[in-house]
Design a protein around this motif. Structure first.
Motif, PDB file in Angstrom:
ATOM      1  N   ASN A   1       0.833  -1.203   0.000  1.00 41.72           N
ATOM      2  CA  ASN A   1       0.000   0.000   0.000  1.00 41.72           C
ATOM      3  C   ASN A   1       0.872   1.260   0.000  1.00 41.72           C
ATOM      4  O   ASN A   1       2.006   1.252   0.474  1.00 41.72           O
ATOM      5  CB  ASN A   1      -0.916   0.023   1.221  1.00 41.72           C
ATOM      6  CG  ASN A   1      -1.966  -1.078   1.166  1.00 41.72           C
ATOM      7  OD1 ASN A   1      -2.285  -1.591   0.088  1.00 41.72           O
ATOM      8  ND2 ASN A   1      -2.505  -1.445   2.311  1.00 41.72           N
ATOM      9  N   GLY A   2       0.322   2.325  -0.511  1.00 41.29           N
ATOM     10  CA  GLY A   2       1.031   3.595  -0.512  1.00 41.29           C
ATOM     11  C   GLY A   2       1.092   4.214   0.873  1.00 41.29           C
ATOM     12  O   GLY A   2       0.396   3.770   1.798  1.00 41.29           O
ATOM     13  N   PRO A   3       1.916   5.256   1.052  1.00 41.35           N
ATOM     14  CA  PRO A   3       2.056   5.888   2.370  1.00 41.35           C
ATOM     15  C   PRO A   3       0.734   6.373   2.957  1.00 41.35           C
ATOM     16  O   PRO A   3       0.480   6.189   4.148  1.00 41.35           O
ATOM     17  CB  PRO A   3       3.007   7.055   2.088  1.00 41.35           C
ATOM     18  CG  PRO A   3       3.773   6.644   0.876  1.00 41.35           C
ATOM     19  CD  PRO A   3       2.830   5.836   0.057  1.00 41.35           C
ATOM     20  N   GLN A   4      -0.108   6.992   2.141  1.00 39.12           N
ATOM     21  CA  GLN A   4      -1.372   7.506   2.649  1.00 39.12           C
ATOM     22  C   GLN A   4      -2.281   6.375   3.118  1.00 39.12           C
ATOM     23  O   GLN A   4      -2.943   6.482   4.157  1.00 39.12           O
ATOM     24  CB  GLN A   4      -2.072   8.335   1.579  1.00 39.12           C
ATOM     25  CG  GLN A   4      -3.313   9.060   2.087  1.00 39.12           C
ATOM     26  CD  GLN A   4      -3.883  10.017   1.062  1.00 39.12           C
ATOM     27  OE1 GLN A   4      -3.344  10.170  -0.027  1.00 39.12           O
ATOM     28  NE2 GLN A   4      -4.970  10.674   1.408  1.00 39.12           N
ATOM     29  N   GLN A   5      -2.294   5.284   2.378  1.00 37.35           N
ATOM     30  CA  GLN A   5      -3.118   4.134   2.773  1.00 37.35           C
ATOM     31  C   GLN A   5      -2.592   3.511   4.052  1.00 37.35           C
ATOM     32  O   GLN A   5      -3.374   3.082   4.907  1.00 37.35           O
ATOM     33  CB  GLN A   5      -3.140   3.107   1.646  1.00 37.35           C
ATOM     34  CG  GLN A   5      -3.922   3.528   0.415  1.00 37.35           C
ATOM     35  CD  GLN A   5      -3.792   2.519  -0.705  1.00 37.35           C
ATOM     36  OE1 GLN A   5      -2.690   2.195  -1.157  1.00 37.35           O
ATOM     37  NE2 GLN A   5      -4.923   1.992  -1.156  1.00 37.35           N
TER      38      GLN A   5
END
Length: 315
Positions: free
Chosen positions: A52-56
């Motif tokens: 997952n990406g940082p925001q997720q």
């Protein structure tokens, strides 16, 4: 039971729980905090995905934090509304939530081993209590790390828990202690939790700011008050200013260097140094640290006692 007896029990039983944790040796009860840590680690394995990406990852960490804190807090609140023996419950929970004996006992073991020139054994005793890599620590490094460990562990696991109980009651104390354990479990200094642990870390440092600052002010009374007061203002040099103020004023009070670079997952991280440079903590300084923290605990309780009594009597 008449009103005066009930008031006496409401005031004394929680304080008895705090005192017993300090006096009784060993793991007297299965700590609630161990359960919080286990729950946090187990939940992270389910929802913290590196793909997952940082925001997720940050969103997943925030949801995980709320999914642990809210049900436990709500359950305790409902239970206290129905339970007439709230003072007894407060005492039992505080006995499990505060942690003084374990870090102090480990610190004393490390100090004894260092005095015997057994620094490798001392390093082994330190390893479970710190996040940093310990394999390459010298005897001086172990002494500095153990002093910082004791200071920050007691600040979070005893002083701040007592602060939030005195000010707000058992539920704020419980919420804070859960957040402490989740911060330990999901520490952003570890690469796998750099994003996932962000919310827990921010909340931990926000809720720690005032109790840590109060403790730092008390420690500034020991030694050269003017120099210690100047050291209080150096906390901004640390990633989290309240922790930095604590380390800085303690280094000034002990007249020993604390702080400096450390390694996490084989990566060197530069940190500020506090106190007189290259005056490293020796056995006498480590003994003084334990004594100062014991004296600070008594003064801390005395300062907060009027707030505690007013809360019990008038709220």
């Amino acid at each position: 039971m008449d009103e005066s007896s009930w008031l006496w029990l409401s005031l004394s039983l929680p304080l008895l729980g705090i005192a017993l944790e300090r006096l009784l040796p060993g793991q007297t009860l299965a700590r609630l905090s161990s359960g919080f840590a286990w729950l946090g680690e187990h939940l992270a394995t389910k929802v913290n995905r590196s793909a997952n990406g940082p925001q997720q990852q940050r969103l997943a960490g925030s949801i995980a934090l709320l999914s642990i804190v809210l049900p436990i807090s709500l359950g305790l609140w409902l239970f206290t509304r129905l339970n007439p023996l709230t003072a007894l419950l407060d005492g039992l929970l505080l006995f499990c939530l505060v942690q003084w004996h374990a870090p102090m006992h480990r610190f004393q073991q490390i100090t004894q081993l260092l005095n015997k020139q057994q620094h490798q054994n001392a390093r082994s005793q330190l390893r479970p209590w710190v996040l940093r890599d310990c394999e390459q620590l010298s005897a001086v490094g172990v002494a500095k790390a153990s002093a910082e460990m004791l200071l920050l562990r007691l600040a979070a696991n005893w002083f701040a828990v007592v602060f939030w109980f005195m000010v707000g009651g058992i539920i704020p104390a419980l919420i804070y202690r859960i957040i402490v354990e989740l911060h330990y479990s999901w520490n952003p200094k570890l690469s796998q939790y750099r994003q996932f642990g962000n919310s827990a870390s921010r909340l931990y440092h926000l809720l720690s700011w005032l109790p840590f600052r109060l403790l730092a002010r008390i420690i500034s009374l020991y030694g050269n008050w003017k120099t210690n007061t100047q050291a209080l203002s150096q906390g901004f040099r640390w990633p989290y200013s309240a922790s930095g103020s604590l380390i800085s004023v303690t280094a000034s009070s002990l007249q020993s260097e604390l702080g400096g670079p450390r390694h996490y997952q084989q990566q060197k991280v530069e940190q500020a140094r506090f106190g007189p440079m290259q005056q490293y903590p020796e056995a006498l300084a480590l003994d003084r640290l334990a004594l100062k923290l014991n004296m600070s605990a008594l003064l801390y309780l005395l300062i907060l006692s009027p707030i505690y009594v007013a809360r019990i009597v008038y709220l």
